[in-house]
Design a protein around this motif. Structure first.
Motif, PDB file in Angstrom:
ATOM      1  N   ILE A  41     140.108  -1.227  17.882  1.00  0.00           N
ATOM      2  CA  ILE A  41     138.669  -1.464  18.047  1.00  0.00           C
ATOM      3  C   ILE A  41     138.116  -2.233  16.861  1.00  0.00           C
ATOM      4  CG2 ILE A  41     136.420  -0.325  18.256  1.00  0.00           C
ATOM      5  CD1 ILE A  41     137.842   1.992  19.650  1.00  0.00           C
ATOM      6  N   ILE A  42     138.472  -1.788  15.649  1.00  0.00           N
ATOM      7  CA  ILE A  42     137.944  -2.422  14.440  1.00  0.00           C
ATOM      8  C   ILE A  42     138.434  -3.857  14.313  1.00  0.00           C
ATOM      9  CG2 ILE A  42     137.964  -2.336  11.918  1.00  0.00           C
ATOM     10  CD1 ILE A  42     138.193   0.742  12.189  1.00  0.00           C
ATOM     11  N   TYR A  43     139.749  -4.046  14.415  1.00  0.00           N
ATOM     12  CA  TYR A  43     140.311  -5.394  14.258  1.00  0.00           C
ATOM     13  C   TYR A  43     139.787  -6.353  15.334  1.00  0.00           C
ATOM     14  CZ  TYR A  43     143.724  -3.993  10.717  1.00  0.00           C
ATOM     15  OH  TYR A  43     144.327  -3.571   9.566  1.00  0.00           O
ATOM     16  N   SER A  44     139.790  -5.893  16.575  1.00  0.00           N
ATOM     17  CA  SER A  44     139.369  -6.764  17.674  1.00  0.00           C
ATOM     18  C   SER A  44     137.918  -7.197  17.515  1.00  0.00           C
ATOM     19  CB  SER A  44     139.556  -6.049  19.017  1.00  0.00           C
ATOM     20  OG  SER A  44     140.914  -5.739  19.237  1.00  0.00           O
ATOM     21  N   LEU A  45     137.048  -6.255  17.172  1.00  0.00           N
ATOM     22  CA  LEU A  45     135.633  -6.587  17.027  1.00  0.00           C
ATOM     23  C   LEU A  45     135.378  -7.501  15.838  1.00  0.00           C
ATOM     24  CD1 LEU A  45     133.852  -3.213  17.897  1.00  0.00           C
ATOM     25  CD2 LEU A  45     133.891  -5.310  19.241  1.00  0.00           C
ATOM     26  N   ILE A  46     136.053  -7.225  14.718  1.00  0.00           N
ATOM     27  CA  ILE A  46     135.860  -8.061  13.526  1.00  0.00           C
ATOM     28  C   ILE A  46     136.315  -9.490  13.793  1.00  0.00           C
ATOM     29  CG2 ILE A  46     136.706  -8.481  11.178  1.00  0.00           C
ATOM     30  CD1 ILE A  46     136.646  -5.485  10.705  1.00  0.00           C
ATOM     31  N   TYR A  47     137.513  -9.641  14.349  1.00  0.00           N
ATOM     32  CA  TYR A  47     138.021 -10.988  14.648  1.00  0.00           C
ATOM     33  C   TYR A  47     137.139 -11.691  15.687  1.00  0.00           C
ATOM     34  CZ  TYR A  47     142.381 -10.226  12.100  1.00  0.00           C
ATOM     35  OH  TYR A  47     143.317 -10.000  11.126  1.00  0.00           O
ATOM     36  N   ALA A  48     136.745 -10.947  16.725  1.00  0.00           N
ATOM     37  CA  ALA A  48     135.947 -11.555  17.784  1.00  0.00           C
ATOM     38  C   ALA A  48     134.590 -12.030  17.251  1.00  0.00           C
ATOM     39  CB  ALA A  48     135.743 -10.555  18.921  1.00  0.00           C
ATOM     40  N   GLY A 202     145.638 -13.997  22.721  1.00  0.00           N
ATOM     41  CA  GLY A 202     147.000 -13.748  22.243  1.00  0.00           C
ATOM     42  C   GLY A 202     147.026 -12.832  21.044  1.00  0.00           C
ATOM     43  N   LEU A 203     146.035 -12.975  20.152  1.00  0.00           N
ATOM     44  CA  LEU A 203     145.983 -12.138  18.955  1.00  0.00           C
ATOM     45  C   LEU A 203     145.786 -10.673  19.304  1.00  0.00           C
ATOM     46  CD1 LEU A 203     146.018 -12.183  15.866  1.00  0.00           C
ATOM     47  CD2 LEU A 203     143.549 -12.541  15.899  1.00  0.00           C
ATOM     48  N   LEU A 208     147.740  -5.017  19.433  1.00  0.00           N
ATOM     49  CA  LEU A 208     148.192  -3.876  20.233  1.00  0.00           C
ATOM     50  C   LEU A 208     149.624  -3.496  19.864  1.00  0.00           C
ATOM     51  CD1 LEU A 208     146.808  -4.764  23.789  1.00  0.00           C
ATOM     52  CD2 LEU A 208     146.163  -2.775  22.427  1.00  0.00           C
ATOM     53  N   GLN A 209     150.496  -4.465  19.787  1.00  0.00           N
ATOM     54  CA  GLN A 209     151.906  -4.187  19.498  1.00  0.00           C
ATOM     55  C   GLN A 209     152.095  -3.599  18.106  1.00  0.00           C
ATOM     56  OE1 GLN A 209     155.458  -6.899  20.429  1.00  0.00           O
ATOM     57  NE2 GLN A 209     155.096  -7.348  18.290  1.00  0.00           N
ATOM     58  N   GLN A 210     151.516  -4.251  17.096  1.00  0.00           N
ATOM     59  CA  GLN A 210     151.780  -3.831  15.720  1.00  0.00           C
ATOM     60  C   GLN A 210     151.158  -2.477  15.407  1.00  0.00           C
ATOM     61  OE1 GLN A 210     154.203  -6.212  15.757  1.00  0.00           O
ATOM     62  NE2 GLN A 210     153.996  -5.878  13.558  1.00  0.00           N
ATOM     63  N   THR A 211     149.941  -2.222  15.885  1.00  0.00           N
ATOM     64  CA  THR A 211     149.331  -0.913  15.630  1.00  0.00           C
ATOM     65  C   THR A 211     150.094   0.195  16.354  1.00  0.00           C
ATOM     66  OG1 THR A 211     147.758  -1.341  17.449  1.00  0.00           O
ATOM     67  CG2 THR A 211     147.023  -1.821  15.209  1.00  0.00           C
ATOM     68  N   LEU A 212     150.591  -0.108  17.541  1.00  0.00           N
ATOM     69  CA  LEU A 212     151.373   0.891  18.279  1.00  0.00           C
ATOM     70  C   LEU A 212     152.677   1.204  17.551  1.00  0.00           C
ATOM     71  CD1 LEU A 212     151.844   2.696  20.672  1.00  0.00           C
ATOM     72  CD2 LEU A 212     152.471   0.711  22.034  1.00  0.00           C
ATOM     73  N   LEU A 213     153.352   0.183  17.065  1.00  0.00           N
ATOM     74  CA  LEU A 213     154.598   0.401  16.324  1.00  0.00           C
ATOM     75  C   LEU A 213     154.345   1.181  15.033  1.00  0.00           C
ATOM     76  CD1 LEU A 213     156.352  -3.087  16.742  1.00  0.00           C
ATOM     77  CD2 LEU A 213     156.928  -0.946  17.891  1.00  0.00           C
ATOM     78  N   ILE A 214     153.273   0.839  14.329  1.00  0.00           N
ATOM     79  CA  ILE A 214     152.950   1.555  13.094  1.00  0.00           C
ATOM     80  C   ILE A 214     152.625   3.012  13.390  1.00  0.00           C
ATOM     81  CG2 ILE A 214     151.269   1.757  11.211  1.00  0.00           C
ATOM     82  CD1 ILE A 214     151.016  -1.289  11.246  1.00  0.00           C
ATOM     83  N   GLY A 215     151.816   3.248  14.423  1.00  0.00           N
ATOM     84  CA  GLY A 215     151.430   4.613  14.763  1.00  0.00           C
ATOM     85  C   GLY A 215     152.613   5.480  15.157  1.00  0.00           C
TER      86      GLY A 215
END
Length: 419
Positions: A41-48, A202-203, A208-215
């Motif tokens: 949520i944070i990353y998507s909103l900030i980038y958007a 695409g970003l 989604l992928q990286q946060t899921l892997l980290i979590g």
């Protein structure tokens, strides 16, 4: 038949138990919860919001008008009238313009109109307008040069048309003589040529992928630190017992990221008006395989992390590599083939081009059949690796438990002898 039904019921019950256990671990771990739910949520909103303007506009520009004629002032007004450039400063010499450029970080370039500009135009002598743009920032350079070229071209066309009409040609004849071949440009799928519409869809998948892997790695590392998975040993090591464990863990992450996917792929697209030409059913079918591949991959890797911080460091290190090799920031055709093939170990490398074709171009699943089958193969491959990884992890946990019980027995025996 009854035996098979009983086994199925037992497997479903065990899957539910492991699902509840993993969900409790996620909800109790504030750090993992922040990564798994908050980060997207944070990353998507900030980038958007950062890319909300879509294109770079009103770049501050210094003008050096050495001619100071009506023609040069008209050209300056035309450049200033474009959406890309803003003539904010003027200088009397090139040296003064350079000083203004270096002093002000907002200035993107310099436009130099030479002395004798109007005289040369009237005499039919070709004259040059020099544009100095900040080449260290590609977007600024492209926009400023584009504004100058467009303005100079329009101004030059006007001068040429006036000259031809003075020779006796009609306006239509002058236009045809000045521009015998015109281009009719159409921008498909991103009509505004916006940077946000280009990079964000695409970003979002990379995030989604990286946060899921980290979590997943954080939860796995925490489990090892607290020996939380010890109760799973007797169950998981039974014949077929590893699958309920894997299904339970996977379903918990799939639940969380189904919510994240709706936010990132539906709500965010709607709020910021990103391209959305494809069917949601096709998007869901592709996203399901993508999430399963990432989840199984994350569970496989989580076995390697003995501490929760290790997953963060490892995945943060990989993130720039994953982003570059995904084909978002640089065309996949221009990436060395060996590197691009190697990048296919990450589901995002397969998902990004297929997803963009569905959302931006409006194609259906049959048009991305190759990528769909590749994702399906990845799901199968990482399912096997995750199963093997969990099996060996549970065997390792059993050894630890046995060793701990042996040491405890020895301590009790020694205390008994002392007493």
């Amino acid at each position: 038949m009854k035996t098979i039904v009983t086994k199925i019921r037992t497997g479903i019950r065990m899957t539910g138990e492991f699902y509840q256990d993993e969900m409790k671990a996620i909800l109790k771990d504030q750090g993992a919860l922040l990564i798994l739910l908050g980060a997207i949520i944070i990353y998507s909103l900030i980038y958007a919001y950062a890319y909300k303007m879509e294109v770079v506009r009103e770049i501050d520009t210094v003008v050096v008008d050495l001619d100071r004629s009506s023609s040069s002032r008209q050209l300056v007004r035309m450049i200033d009238g474009t959406e890309e450039a803003n003539i904010s400063l003027s200088a009397t010499s090139m040296q003064e313009a350079k000083e203004l450029f270096y002093e002000d970080d907002q200035v993107g370039g310099i436009v130099l109109i030479p002395a004798g500009f109007e005289k040369n135009l009237l005499e039919g002598v070709q004259t040059d307008v020099s544009v100095y743009a900040d080449g260290s920032y590609f977007l600024i350079y492209r926009q400023l040069v584009g504004a100058a070229v467009k303005s100079v071209g329009t101004f030059s066309a006007g001068v040429e048309i006036k000259r031809l009409m003075a020779e006796g040609k009609t306006y239509e004849q002058a236009m045809a003589a000045r521009d015998p071949l015109s281009a009719d440009l159409h921008f498909w799928f991103n009509s505004s040529s916006g940077y946000g519409s280009f990079v964000m869809p695409g970003l979002i998948l990379i995030i989604l992928q990286q946060t899921l892997l980290i979590g997943i790695g954080m939860i796995g590392g925490t489990g090892k630190e607290k020996n939380r998975h010890s109760f799973q040993v007797p169950v998981a090591l039974r014949r077929g017992g590893i699958f309920p464990l894997l299904f339970g863990k996977s379903l918990s992450y799939l639940t969380v990221y189904s919510i994240n996917s709706v936010f990132a792929m539906v709500l965010l697209h709607h709020w910021f008006d990103y391209p959305n030409q494809g069917s949601y059913l096709d998007v869901m079918a592709l996203t399901l395989l993508f999430l399963l591949a990432v989840i199984f991959m994350g569970i496989t890797f989580s076995v390697l992390f003995k501490k929760r911080e290790s997953s963060i460091l490892f995945m943060v290190f990989l993130s720039p590599i994953v982003l570059f090799l995904s084909g978002i920031s640089w065309p996949a055709a221009s990436i060395p083939p060996f590197l691009y093939k190697l990048a296919h170990v990450f589901p995002s490398t397969i998902m990004v081009p297929a997803y963009l074709r569905i959302r931006n171009l409006g194609v259906d699943l049959s048009s991305v059949q190759y990528e769909y089958l590749l994702l399906l193969a990845q799901v199968g491959f990482y399912f096997v690796t995750a199963s093997v990884a969990l099996y060996f992890e549970t065997r390792h946990n059993r050894k630890i438990e046995a060793r701990a019980k042996t040491q405890e027995s020895i301590r009790i025996h020694e205390r008994g002898e002392e007493s």
